[in-house]
Design an enzyme around this catalytic site. Structure first.
Site, PDB file in Angstrom:
ATOM      1  CB  THR A   1      -9.931  -1.192  -1.721  1.00 46.09           C
ATOM      2  OG1 THR A   1      -8.777  -0.465  -2.177  1.00 46.09           O
ATOM      3  CG2 THR A   1     -11.117  -0.256  -1.614  1.00 46.09           C
TER       4      THR A   1
ATOM      5  CE  LYS B   1      -7.498  -3.690  -4.593  1.00 45.72           C
ATOM      6  NZ  LYS B   1      -6.362  -2.730  -4.755  1.00 45.72           N
TER       7      LYS B   1
ATOM      8  CE  LYS C   1      -1.937  -1.594   3.819  1.00 46.78           C
ATOM      9  NZ  LYS C   1      -3.357  -1.370   3.808  1.00 46.78           N
ATOM     10  NE  ARG C   2       1.651   6.494  -2.310  1.00 45.98           N
ATOM     11  CZ  ARG C   2       1.489   7.671  -2.885  1.00 45.98           C
ATOM     12  NH1 ARG C   2       0.606   7.810  -3.860  1.00 45.98           N
ATOM     13  NH2 ARG C   2       2.202   8.714  -2.516  1.00 45.98           N
TER      14      ARG C   2
HETATM   15  C1  PLP Z   1      -5.916  -1.742  -3.893  1.00 43.15           C
HETATM   16  C2  PLP Z   1      -4.761  -0.880  -4.204  1.00 43.15           C
HETATM   17  C3  PLP Z   1      -4.412   0.163  -3.356  1.00 43.15           C
HETATM   18  C4  PLP Z   1      -5.135   0.451  -2.060  1.00 43.15           C
HETATM   19  O1  PLP Z   1      -4.543  -0.301  -1.031  1.00 43.15           O
HETATM   20  P1  PLP Z   1      -4.893  -0.026   0.510  1.00 43.15           P
HETATM   21  O2  PLP Z   1      -4.263  -1.175   1.211  1.00 43.15           O
HETATM   22  O3  PLP Z   1      -6.375  -0.039   0.625  1.00 43.15           O
HETATM   23  O4  PLP Z   1      -4.285   1.276   0.864  1.00 43.15           O
HETATM   24  C5  PLP Z   1      -3.311   0.937  -3.682  1.00 43.15           C
HETATM   25  N1  PLP Z   1      -2.600   0.706  -4.788  1.00 43.15           N
HETATM   26  C6  PLP Z   1      -2.891  -0.304  -5.628  1.00 43.15           C
HETATM   27  C7  PLP Z   1      -2.049  -0.521  -6.827  1.00 43.15           C
HETATM   28  C8  PLP Z   1      -3.985  -1.125  -5.377  1.00 43.15           C
HETATM   29  O5  PLP Z   1      -4.288  -2.117  -6.228  1.00 43.15           O
END
Ligand code: PLP
Length: 821
Positions: free
Chosen positions: A668, A672, A560-561
């Site tokens: 999100t 996943k 994630k970021r």
């Molecule tokens: C799903 C997704 C995110 C969001 O990730 P979080 O864990 O919800 O912050 C960020 N970047 C990409 C490439 C993603 O597929």
């Protein structure tokens, strides 16, 4: 009004059998690209394949658009500064149901689909979750038959490409358009003039109570549309993603060139050019630059002019706009749209201010994505006034109306009035975009239950008191096509063979899998799929990074970021503590674990970049220590993007969702992972809470402070030093990092970072450490008990169907947009 022209010859729908596909691909290669099939390069094949797919989409695209007009239906306009769509080829082929046919067609030409697929660049037009949500929503709107346009900017360079040099993040431009973009259609006929600056003058009729003004912008440029078709599942509807590009106004430039002002003309052209060049690589803090505000107005104005033009063309009367259009603002980035709509209605369509408000407010909805105070957009009044003088007047007029209502009808006091105001008067005067979006919309939604509740209690407390019906919740979702079917065809195959195909059209039907959670034969197959996906990730890591990773180890993933509130630091510190324990007690039964990290840091975010370096420094030491060989490995995978996520999500055993409670709006990534059968270790934050409610307390590892407890600790009485000294593991890990054990070349590199934890620990890393560490050991114990592990992970896949973005979109459609799909 446009007539249905029934006399035109109808194009023949394209055949879909492999032989026809193969012949067409060769035809495209020859006659479109001018290439000899025998000498064609992989990129040529890719372009030809995309062209052939496009032809199978276009019939549905035109039909989808026409049907909506014919039925006089309402449309959704989703305005977002980011669309993190990733690659499109597999998505389109799969949603058309042509995966096998296309694979065969290419095989007959000696080309491997999976190889050319890898050549398609990631359309990285977004930072992270917010942009990815917009992409999932576009696909789900097409799937559940909501007529929709997505509106955004066609950035020439999307999100930066990340490389890791000596452990540090290095940012490079992403040149995703280098080979052209076969998906897009330039629409020169859809061009609009966008103004900036200049003066505002009264109209001739002024003084007679007319609200209209004449804005004479000092600068103008042209927005031109590029359309990309978005195919829904089973391809019944195809919607449009319309991205704007900026060009200078030609006649003026020519005049200036002809008049000898070559430099001036060039400057104009560069200005237009730079507007759509970069995506601001920030996600949770605002880029304060003027260029950012220009981008926001540029795409808002172009989109609204387009929406208004279309409405007038088909329905004649702008007053009926709210019946035919629902405009959703994805965060505050397009919030200036509220003022722009008022300007268009008043200055160009002769409505009075009150009439214009009665059209604007029921048309707009606003989605809030963050409570972080530093991420709530505000613009200095002088900047706003200089760039958008007419909009500044309208913001003042809207504000006057709002504040009079607050005082007269709601009896609000000065404190509440100051909080509600569209202008922040504490210090330098600034325009509050969130308040503008709130006031100008009929619906304001949060993205998970906790987040929505906190919105009511914190940022929008006073606006919520004033408009108690306005705030509502729409918990995020992800598209199960990309995030299950396409990224994990192996699991999809197993599910189809076990519970049938219903879940392909109704993700909640995955619940039928529950009955197999404890079935040892099924568990064995589920495990085999997971192992295959882990082997695929191991291969990727070997190719890209030269690493050797054992796929049978527990894959523990945080992607994630990089942000302090997401607490990658907590994860790294815990890894250091675990490393220490393995070295001190080699005789214990440790479970082999690979900790994988991935994510980009905003280039100006010092601590986030330092956390990346720390992960790499810690990895270097641990991975080279023979004492823990085979038991613990740390990997930072460079350049996290959608395509990498598609490989990593299915390969995870453990999903790290460990943000400081109250700070992650939804997340999100958590959805996943769970869908692909990973166990979540997480805090009671964002959508984790709802994931827990769906999968059951037994099937998720929850630890740490609640949002309420975090708030209480921050309010006073929290002494992080005391907490640290109370934990031997934590104090040892922190002092190792602080004293340079992992950074012998620069022993003080992490001193300031660890001092922050000792001093204030705003993100509650120390406060949550023990609980996290304990939960991780419980994960180890569970991993050692294979039937128990798979019983839980299978239940995750079985029970998270609700987190499909199809469900989210249906809720938006019926509860916000007034459309029943
Ligand atoms: C799903 C997704 C995110 C969001 O990730 P979080 O864990 O919800 O912050 C960020 N970047 C990409 C490439 C993603 O597929």
């Amino acid at each position: 009004m446009i007539k249905a022209v029934s006399t035109l010859p109808k194009p023949t729908p394209r055949a879909t059998d492999p032989a026809v596909l193969a012949a067409e691909i060769v035809e495209r290669l020859t006659y479109r690209s001018g290439k000899n099939a025998a000498a064609a390069k992989p990129h040529d094949w890719l372009a030809a394949v995309i062209n052939v797919i496009r032809d199978r989409i276009i019939d549905r695209w035109i039909a989808s658009t026409q049907e909506t007009y014919d039925e006089g239906g309402k449309r959704v306009y989703y305005l977002s500064l980011e669309f993190l769509i990733g690659r499109l080829m597999r998505d389109a082929v799969s949603n058309l149901g042509l995966m096998d046919e296309m694979r065969q067609a290419l095989a007959s030409l000696g080309v491997q689909l999976d190889l050319i697929r890898e050549l398609e660049p990631d359309a990285a037009l977004g930072n992270g979750g917010l942009g990815r949500l917009a992409a999932c929503f576009m696909e789900s709107m097409a799937t559940v038959d909501v007529p929709a346009y997505g509106y955004g900017i066609r950035y020439v360079n999307g999100m930066f490409r990340q490389e890791i040099h000596d452990g540090w993040q290095v940012e490079l431009p992403e040149t995703w358009l280098a080979h052209g973009n076969p998906w897009e259609f330039e629409r020169r006929e859809s061009s609009y003039e966008i103004g900036f600056g200049g003066t505002v003058e009264p109209t001739a009729a002024d003084g007679s109570g007319d609200d209209a003004r004449i804005w004479k912008p000092g600068e103008r440029l042209i927005a031109t549309a590029y359309d990309t078709p978005v195919v829904g599942w089973r391809a019944e509807r195809v919607n449009t993603l319309r991205l704007w590009t900026a060009t200078p106004i030609d006649p003026i430039l020519l005049d200036r060139f002809n008049a000898g002002d070559h430099l001036g003309a060039l400057a104009e052209s560069n200005k237009a050019d730079s507007l759509a060049r970069v995506l601001y690589p920030a996600d949770s803090n605002p880029a304060g630059q003027e260029l950012r505000l220009r981008q926001e107005y540029f795409f808002s104005s172009a989109s609204l002019q387009d929406i208004v033009r279309r409405h007038i063309q088909y329905f004649g009367d702008i007053r009926t706009l709210p019946e035919k259009a629902a405009i959703q603002l994805n965060d505050t980035h397009p919030a200036v749209s509220i003022a722009e709509m008022m300007r268009l209605l008043i200055d160009e369509h002769d409505l009075s201010f009150d009439e214009a408000w009665a059209v604007t407010q029921p048309t707009f909805g606003y989605t809030n994505h963050t409570l972080l105070p530093e991420a709530l957009e505000t613009w200095p009044v002088p900047l706003f006034e200089r760039l958008l003088p007419r909009h500044m007047q309208l913001v003042y007029a809207i504000n006057a109306k709002l504040l009079i209502q607050a005082r007269r009808e709601k009896n609000m006091d000065d404190r509440a009035i100051a909080a509600i105001s569209l202008i922040d008067e504490t210090g330098e005067r600034r325009v509050r975009m969130a308040n503008l979006a709130f006031a100008g919309s009929h619906s304001v939604n949060g993205v998970a239950a906790l987040h929505t509740e906190l919105m009511k209690q914190t940022v929008f407390a006073d606006l919520h008191r004033m408009f108690p019906e306005r705030i509502n919740n729409k918990t995020n979702g992800v598209t199960p096509r990309r995030w299950l079917q396409q990224c994990n065809p192996e699991l999809t195959g197993l599910l189809r063979e076990t519970i049938g195909d219903t879940f392909l059209d109704d993700t909640e039907a995955l619940s039928a899998l529950d009955a197999f959670a404890d079935d040892s034969a099924f568990q064995a197959k589920f495990k085999a799929v997971k192992l295959a996906k882990k082997a695929a990730l191991s291969n990727l890591l070997r190719e890209r990074m030269g690493l050797k990773i054992d796929p049978t180890a527990l894959f523990d993933i945080q992607i994630k970021r990089i942000h302090e509130y997401k607490r990658q630091l907590l994860n790294i510190i815990e890894a250091v503590a675990l490393y220490d324990q393995i070295r001190s007690h080699p005789e214990k039964d440790w479970q082999p674990r690979v900790k994988l990290f991935g994510g980009k840091a905003a280039p100006s975010y010092h601590n986030a970049k330092l956390i990346i370096k720390l992960a790499n420094d810690v990895a270097r030491v641990i991975n080279h220590d023979p004492a823990v060989q085979g038991l613990l490995k740390i990997v930072f995978v460079p350049n996290y993007n959608v395509s990498l996520a598609e490989v990593m999500m299915p390969a995870a055993d453990l999903s790290e969702q460990i943000s400081t409670a109250g700070m992650e709006a939804s997340g999100t990534g958590n959805m996943k992972f769970a869908l692909n059968g990973a166990l979540t270790i997480g805090t009671l934050d964002g959508a984790n809470i709802e994931i827990k409610d769906h999968v059951g307390d037994q099937n998720i590892m929850i630890f740490g402070l609640t949002a309420e407890e975090v708030a209480a600790k921050r309010a006073g009485g929290y002494n992080p030093r005391e907490t640290i000294e109370g934990s031997r593991e934590l104090s040892q890990a922190l002092s190792a990092i602080a004293s340079g054990v992992f950074s012998p070349d620069d022993r003080d590199r992490y001193r300031a970072l660890t001092d922050g934890i000792y001093d204030h620990d705003w993100f509650m890393v120390a406060a949550d450490f023990e609980a996290y560490h304990t939960a991780q050991r419980a994960v180890d114990a569970l991993w050692a008990d294979e039937p128990a592990w798979y019983s839980k992970t299978v239940r995750n896949t079985a029970r998270v169907g609700w987190f499909s973005s199809d469900r989210t979109i249906r809720q938006y459609a019926s509860e916000i947009w007034g459309i029943l799909p």
